[in-house]
Every structure is written in structure tokens, then in C-alpha cells.
Design a protein around this motif. Structure first.
Motif, PDB file in Angstrom:
ATOM      1  N   UNK A  68      50.985  19.614  18.274  1.00 10.46           N
ATOM      2  CA  UNK A  68      50.749  20.886  17.532  1.00 10.46           C
ATOM      3  C   UNK A  68      50.389  20.653  15.898  1.00 10.46           C
ATOM      4  N   UNK A  69      49.441  20.874  15.808  1.00  8.31           N
ATOM      5  CA  UNK A  69      48.745  20.331  14.546  1.00  8.31           C
ATOM      6  C   UNK A  69      49.031  21.434  13.286  1.00  8.31           C
ATOM      7  N   UNK A  70      49.684  22.719  13.783  1.00  2.50           N
ATOM      8  CA  UNK A  70      50.001  23.520  12.717  1.00  2.50           C
ATOM      9  C   UNK A  70      51.420  23.211  12.282  1.00  2.50           C
ATOM     10  N   UNK A  71      51.795  22.064  12.837  1.00  2.00           N
ATOM     11  CA  UNK A  71      53.539  21.674  12.207  1.00  2.00           C
ATOM     12  C   UNK A  71      53.318  21.266  10.938  1.00  2.00           C
ATOM     13  N   UNK A  72      54.184  21.716   9.958  1.00  2.00           N
ATOM     14  CA  UNK A  72      54.114  21.687   8.461  1.00  2.00           C
ATOM     15  C   UNK A  72      53.869  20.421   8.175  1.00  2.00           C
ATOM     16  N   UNK A  73      54.438  19.107   9.030  1.00  2.00           N
ATOM     17  CA  UNK A  73      54.328  17.752   8.780  1.00  2.00           C
ATOM     18  C   UNK A  73      52.767  17.526   8.297  1.00  2.00           C
ATOM     19  N   UNK A  74      51.921  18.300   9.062  1.00  2.00           N
ATOM     20  CA  UNK A  74      50.479  17.988   8.751  1.00  2.00           C
ATOM     21  C   UNK A  74      49.963  18.565   7.388  1.00  2.00           C
ATOM     22  N   UNK A  75      50.778  19.239   6.699  1.00  3.38           N
ATOM     23  CA  UNK A  75      50.458  19.816   5.337  1.00  3.38           C
ATOM     24  C   UNK A  75      50.568  18.446   4.468  1.00  3.38           C
ATOM     25  N   UNK A  76      51.296  17.314   4.806  1.00  4.21           N
ATOM     26  CA  UNK A  76      51.505  16.230   3.883  1.00  4.21           C
ATOM     27  C   UNK A  76      50.933  14.971   4.651  1.00  4.21           C
ATOM     28  N   UNK A  77      50.958  14.953   5.835  1.00  7.09           N
ATOM     29  CA  UNK A  77      50.534  13.738   6.490  1.00  7.09           C
ATOM     30  C   UNK A  77      48.936  13.759   7.160  1.00  7.09           C
ATOM     31  N   UNK A  78      48.310  12.784   7.148  1.00  4.78           N
ATOM     32  CA  UNK A  78      47.090  12.521   7.676  1.00  4.78           C
ATOM     33  C   UNK A  78      47.048  12.661   9.019  1.00  4.78           C
ATOM     34  N   UNK A  79      46.714  13.561   9.924  1.00  7.63           N
ATOM     35  CA  UNK A  79      46.622  13.461  11.366  1.00  7.63           C
ATOM     36  C   UNK A  79      45.902  12.494  11.984  1.00  7.63           C
ATOM     37  N   UNK A  80      44.787  12.291  11.233  1.00  3.72           N
ATOM     38  CA  UNK A  80      43.820  11.076  11.841  1.00  3.72           C
ATOM     39  C   UNK A  80      44.505   9.802  11.668  1.00  3.72           C
ATOM     40  N   UNK A  81      45.158   9.765  10.766  1.00  5.30           N
ATOM     41  CA  UNK A  81      45.993   8.384  10.493  1.00  5.30           C
ATOM     42  C   UNK A  81      47.038   8.266  11.660  1.00  5.30           C
ATOM     43  N   UNK A  82      47.802   9.214  12.034  1.00  7.14           N
ATOM     44  CA  UNK A  82      48.864   9.594  12.813  1.00  7.14           C
ATOM     45  C   UNK A  82      48.207   9.287  14.313  1.00  7.14           C
ATOM     46  N   UNK A  87      57.045   9.854  19.871  1.00 10.46           N
ATOM     47  CA  UNK A  87      57.477  10.975  19.239  1.00 10.46           C
ATOM     48  C   UNK A  87      56.540  11.508  18.109  1.00 10.46           C
ATOM     49  N   UNK A  88      55.413  10.545  17.691  1.00  8.63           N
ATOM     50  CA  UNK A  88      54.498  10.906  16.972  1.00  8.63           C
ATOM     51  C   UNK A  88      53.330  11.776  17.516  1.00  8.63           C
ATOM     52  N   UNK A  89      53.195  11.189  18.837  1.00 12.82           N
ATOM     53  CA  UNK A  89      52.133  11.994  19.818  1.00 12.82           C
ATOM     54  C   UNK A  89      52.623  13.271  20.035  1.00 12.82           C
TER      55      UNK A  89
END
Length: 609
Positions: free
Chosen positions: A556-570, A549-551
Motif C-alpha cells: 500500500x504505497x499510499x501509506x503515510x510512511x512513504x511520505x518520508x521513506x523512499x519506497x525504492x530503497x524499501x 513486514x516491510x513487504x
């Protein structure tokens, strides 16, 4: 149990705002699936959704009482367990009753004693009373904060509701969150009064608020106080048992089917044994996971599966027992997560433990309307393992974030670096813990260790317990299940709070006083079992489902989740073998998915500066 909401505005005519009030009320339908209604006056509107538990035919709300000088109107959620005695006293004072409900007792108690009614109530409740005689709103929340109540100031009054969603349904409330709210999201502690949403706050436990033309005022009507404990260890155990017997007698009053949530731990097993003396046959329910017992692996937090102990208790007491067994696919279903996050209004939960509690509550609701839970015994009696770690006792951080599984509150590698620096969760938590230690009552006669342990107990009762109670309330009320928490009776809390720590550990183990008080109603296996937390699945297929689900989100890195979460960590989490993710990694991953679900539900403004 019900949902309440309302609106007071002194600079407008609210009789033209019925549609808005009804929209606010409708958000609480899950809390009160049986019926709902609203009441409107020029400057006040009250809404109510009802879950009928006592006096099914009567007790409709908002409830009104006519006086020579005008109406008094009540919208009420919860249970007052001493309502029978109060009704008898009120009758002696000349009050006549139309219903057999505890709701009418609360309304009549206000007519008799005014705001002082709060000192006479025993129970879990949140209610609002609009007094047309003086154009004044009274808001009340129970002593331990079992039932939630939120406030939002407006230019000319106040909005309130059992849940933020009721307030957010009013156009005057803005869906915004700032840095303070984000700190609350990631702290795994509950700052009294904070509600995450900008402009919104909770009425603190044990407080009342008054809204009239002069403004909003609050006062505490109850707080924990330090007092000398004169009873011996044996007398203390006997007194605790007397209190528990009385509490269970009061809390098992209901006009609908009841049950006990049984985990096989000391707390729920004790309540099962005590409840069986009042209900025959007694139904019990437990949550379990496919293959959990056969494939269980012990760790620092949990050294045994629940199922064997649940079976021992059910056989020992003679209950009609049902296991709610969940598979990894059901637990990982995004719609289940969405429902759990929607129930809490913010992504402040515990991942699969919230999802499983939601699914357990949903399954139980098919058979019972009221469930009894052992929630809060660990905070009251000192059950968590970290209570007993000398290093954590002397630390400068909330105990529950100081050991294995607690790093999720301080390290925060999942946050974007710039946001992590802005929030500085570690400093936020350290400041909060220093504040609670300074606030805690102590006795001059206590030695250093006793004083330290009293402060730690106070921190749990005022910062950690509200977090756990909110979780239990939201997951259960999202499916219309009322959960009662006997260990939150304020008489028991006050008494045990003042028992010395040496007495609480008199047999060298956790929760010594509770164990000694209930030995006659529990099997030996449970009496000898070490404290075990709420269960979490160990199925690696569940972890793999989270990674998938994280993958999908990462596509879509424009997802607002990545305004908070570090995409590299994900990405790093997704790349690892499921078995390599420890408890903290999993909690981080769950939090990411909770945030994504939350942002999919709410269109909100994030103020990160």
C-alpha cells in the motif's frame, strides 16, 4: 518514580478544565500504575500518577502544604537520595512531617529555601511546584536529565508533562512536526531542549523554569565545569570507590523489591558486586536471545556473547539470577514494536534493542519494582571504542556516528531524495558538533590532546547520554519499572570529568579508572573483557521477519510512511538475502518499521517545507 503533568493559564479559569487535566494525567498511567490524582486552582492544574517506592502508604500526590498566605502544591517524579539528611536538617529548622516520603522533603525544602532547594538535592527528578501565594510555577529537572520534563507554551501560560503524550492530550497542543523535528528523528543525537514535536521542547538538564504572569524564564543551576585534578592515579581510584560506595548506599533505599540489570560487562558487574553488600539475597536479570551463545559471530562492535560473563558474575557474587531469553518471533512482534514506539512518543529508537529492553523491563517488573542499571558509565569513563580511535578523535563529527554502525546518521538512503536534501543531516550533525566543541569547558593548562578528549567527553555527556537515558527511562517506565543509574550521580560525573584522559586510560584500556576501583568485586573474566555494547539479536529469522513486514507495507504505497521513506530503497531491502543486511541496513529497516508504527499511533501534520 512517577509521571507528572500540568497546565498553567492566566487568561482562563482552569477549574472548569478538570476533564482535560484528568485526560493528560491518564496518559501517564504506565509510569504510575499505583494511584493518581489531580489538583486544580483558578489558573493552575497539576496531575500525578504514582509508582509507590518509598513510603507506600504516604506520599500521595499532588502534595499540598498550607501556609498563612496560601497553599503550595507539588507534583514530583523521581528519587532524592539524600532526603534523609535533608529531612533531619529541615526538622532542626522547625518543619514537621506527615509522611516518611522524599516527596514531602522536596516540598518542605521549597518552603524553607525557595528556588535554592535545587542546590541541595542529590538524585534523579523532575517536579513542578505551584505557589498560590505568588501565582507562580517552578519547574525543575535533575542535573544529568535522568528524568524527562517537556514544556509547551500557550498564549497565556504553559503545559508540561513527563512525556509528550501528556501534553498532546490537551487540545491546545498541536500534533505537528517540521523539518527541525525530523532532523532530530534521524540524527542519533539529542540537541538539548529539542523535543521533535513543533512548539514543544524539553527543559534542559540542570535547569529550572519559572512561569508567572510576566512570562516564562529559565536558568541553569548546574553545568559541567573544568577544574584542575590534583589527585594521583591511585588516589583517584580510591576516591571513585568511595563515591560508588556512598552512591550505592543511598540508591538502594527502597520499600519495594529491587534488583540489578546484569549484562556481564564491567559497569553492571561492578554495580552487582557493590549492591550485594547491601542486599542479600540480590536478584539479577539479563536479556539473552535463543541460540545467541552457541551461534555467536563476532564483529567490530561485539567480540563475545554476554551469557558466559553474566554466569561468571552471578556465581562470583552469589546472586539469584534469571535470564530473560527472547525468541525472534517475540522480538519481531509488531505489537511489541508498537508498544516501544508508543512509549517513546517518537520513532527515535534502536529497533530490536528497544524492543528487547522493553520486554526485559516487562519481565523484571513481575519480580521487582526498582532496578539498578550501569547506564552512563561509558560516557563518564570513556568506554566506547570510538573514544580510542585517533582518526575519530580528530574528526569533525560526533564520534558515535563516525565509524561502523554510525553511518545511519549521515547517509540516509532510506529517506525520499527530496526530503534527504531538505534535511541535510550531515550538515546538521556537523554544525551541532561544532557547537558542542565550542561550548565545552577546557583548561588553559591542558595540552591539545587532553583538551580534545575533554571536549569529546563533554559531547557524550551532553548529547549522547541524554539519548541513552531517555531510551532507558521510556522502555522501563512503560511497564512501571523504576531504573536507577548510579553512574549519573553528579558528584561522580564532576570528579571523573576532570580526571585527565591519560589517567582514564592508565592501563592502556578503556574505563581504566572504573576497573581499578572495583577489581575486588568482579571476576577476572569481566575485568579482562573488552567493552561490549547492549546486545542485539543475530538471528537471521528476525531479519527475515523485518523484511516480510516491510513487504507488507509496500503493498500500500499510499501509506503515510512513504511520505518520508523512499519506497525504492524499501523494495531493495526486501529483495536481498537476510544475511546480506549489515548493521546499518538493519537499523534503517528498523527505523522504517518504527515510523510506520508511529504514524499508525498518531495522526499528525508533517510540515516538509
Amino acid at each position: 518514580m512517577c509521571g507528572i503533568t500540568g497546565w498553567v493559564g492566566f487568561a482562563r479559569d482552569l477549574t472548569s478544565e478538570r476533564a482535560t487535566l484528568e485526560a493528560m494525567t491518564a496518559t501517564l498511567r504506565d509510569r504510575g500504575p499505583d494511584s493518581g490524582d489531580t489538583w486544580l486552582d483558578q489558573h493552575a492544574g497539576l496531575g500525578h500518577r504514582r509508582l509507590a517506592v518509598i513510603d507506600i502508604e504516604g506520599g500521595a500526590q499532588p502534595m499540598t502544604a498550607d501556609t498563612p498566605d496560601g497553599q503550595v502544591v507539588l507534583t514530583y517524579s523521581g528519587e532524592v537520595y539524600n532526603y534523609v539528611e535533608l529531612r533531619a536538617e529541615l526538622r532542626r529548622r522547625g518543619h514537621a512531617f506527615r509522611t516518611a516520603s522524599d516527596t514531602e522533603v522536596v516540598l518542605r525544602a521549597y518552603l524553607e529555601w525557595g528556588d535554592a532547594l535545587v542546590d541541595r538535592l542529590n538524585g534523579m527528578y523532575a517536579f513542578a511546584i505551584w505557589d498560590t501565594r505568588v501565582q507562580r510555577l517552578l519547574l525543575v529537572r535533575d542535573r544529568l536529565g535522568v528524568k524527562p520534563l517537556y514544556l509547551y507554551r500557550t498564549a497565556d501560560g504553559v503545559l508540561f508533562g513527563s512525556e509528550p503524550k501528556a501534553i498532546l492530550a490537551n487540545p491546545l497542543a498541536k500534533r505537528a512536526i517540521g523539518l527541525t523535528g525530523l532532523r532530530e528523528l534521524f540524527a542519533y543525537s539529542k540537541t538539548p531542549g529539542e523535543a521533535v514535536w513543533a512548539g514543544m521542547r524539553e527543559l534542559k538538564p540542570g535547569r529550572l523554569a519559572i512561569m508567572d504572569r510576566s512570562g516564562l524564564r529559565e536558568r541553569a543551576y548546574w553545568r559541567l565545569e573544568a577544574a584542575p585534578h590534583e589527585d594521583s592515579t591511585e588516589e583517584t581510584g580510591e576516591r571513585i570507590r568511595e563515591l560508588l560506595d556512598d552512591i550505592m548506599r543511598r540508591q538502594l533505599v527502597s520499600d519495594v523489591p529491587q534488583c540489578v540489570l546484569l549484562s556481564g560487562g564491567l559497569d553492571s558487574s561492578a554495580l552487582t558486586g557493590l549492591a550485594a553488600r547491601h542486599i542479600d539475597p540480590l536478584r539479577t536479570f539479563a536479556v539473552d536471545f535463543v541460540g545467541q551463545t552457541d551461534n555467536f559471530t563476532a564483529d567490530v562492535l561485539q567480540d563475545s556473547p554476554d551469557a558466559p560473563f553474566v554466569k561468571d558474575v552471578a556465581e562470583h557474587v552469589g546472586t539469584t539470577h534469571t535470564d530473560i531469553v527472547l525468541d525472534h518471533a517475540t522480538l519481531a512482534d509488531p505489537e511489541v514494536r508498537r508498544a516501544a514506539v508508543a512509549a517513546r512518543d517518537v520513532p527515535i529508537g534502536l529497533g530490536d534493542m528497544d524492543n528487547s529492553l522493553y520486554l526485559l523491563s516487562k519481565a523484571v517488573r513481575e519480580h521487582s519494582t526498582v532496578a539498578v542499571s550501569g547506564e552512563s558509565a561509558d560516557e563518564v569513563f570513556g568506554g566506547y571504542w570510538w573514544f580510542h580511535d585517533p582518526g575519530i578523535q580528530r574528526g569533525g563529527m560526533y564520534p558515535w556516528v563516525s565509524g561502523p554502525g554510525g553511518q545511519q546518521s549521515t547517509g540516509r538512503p532510506l529517506l525520499r531524495e527530496e526530503l534527504r536534501e531538505q534535511l541535510d543531516i550531515g550538515a546538521f550533525l556537523a554544525d551541532g558538533y561544532a557547537e558542542v566543541l565550542a561550548e565545552s569547558p577546557v583548561l588553559d593548562s591542558e595540552d591539545e590532546h587532553e583538551r580534545r578528549m575533554r571536549r569529546i567527553s563533554y559531547a557524550h555527556l551532553t548529547r549522547f547520554l541524554p539519548y541513552m537515558l531517555d531510551r532507558k527511562d521510556r522502555m522501563s517506565m512503560a511497564v512501571g519499572l523504576e531504573v536507577r543509574v548510579p553512574f549519573c550521580d553528579h558528584r561522580l560525573v564532576e570528579y571523573v570529568f576532570n580526571a585527565p584522559w591519560s589517567m582514564k586510560t592508565h592501563d592502556g584500556r578503556e574505563k581504566s579508572l572504573l576497573r581499578s576501583a572495583v577489581l575486588d568485586v568482579i571476576p577476572r573474566s569481566v575485568a579482562e573483557r573488552r567493552k561490549s555494547p547492549y546486545p542485539s539479536t543475530q538471528e537471521l529469522k528476525y531479519v527475515l521477519a523485518l523484511q516480510e513486514q516491510v513487504e507488507e507495507l509496500l503493498n500500500d504505497l499510499s501509506n503515510p510512511t512513504f511520505n518520508i521513506i523512499d519506497a525504492s530503497w524499501a523494495r531493495e531491502i526486501v529483495s536481498r538475502e537476510p544475511g546480506s543486511l549489515n548493521r546499518v541496513d538493519r537499523l534503517f529497516t528498523e527505523r522504517l518499521l518504527d515510523i510506520a508504527a508511529w504514524l499508525g499511533i498518531h495522526r499528525l501534520d508533517l510540515h516538509l517545507t
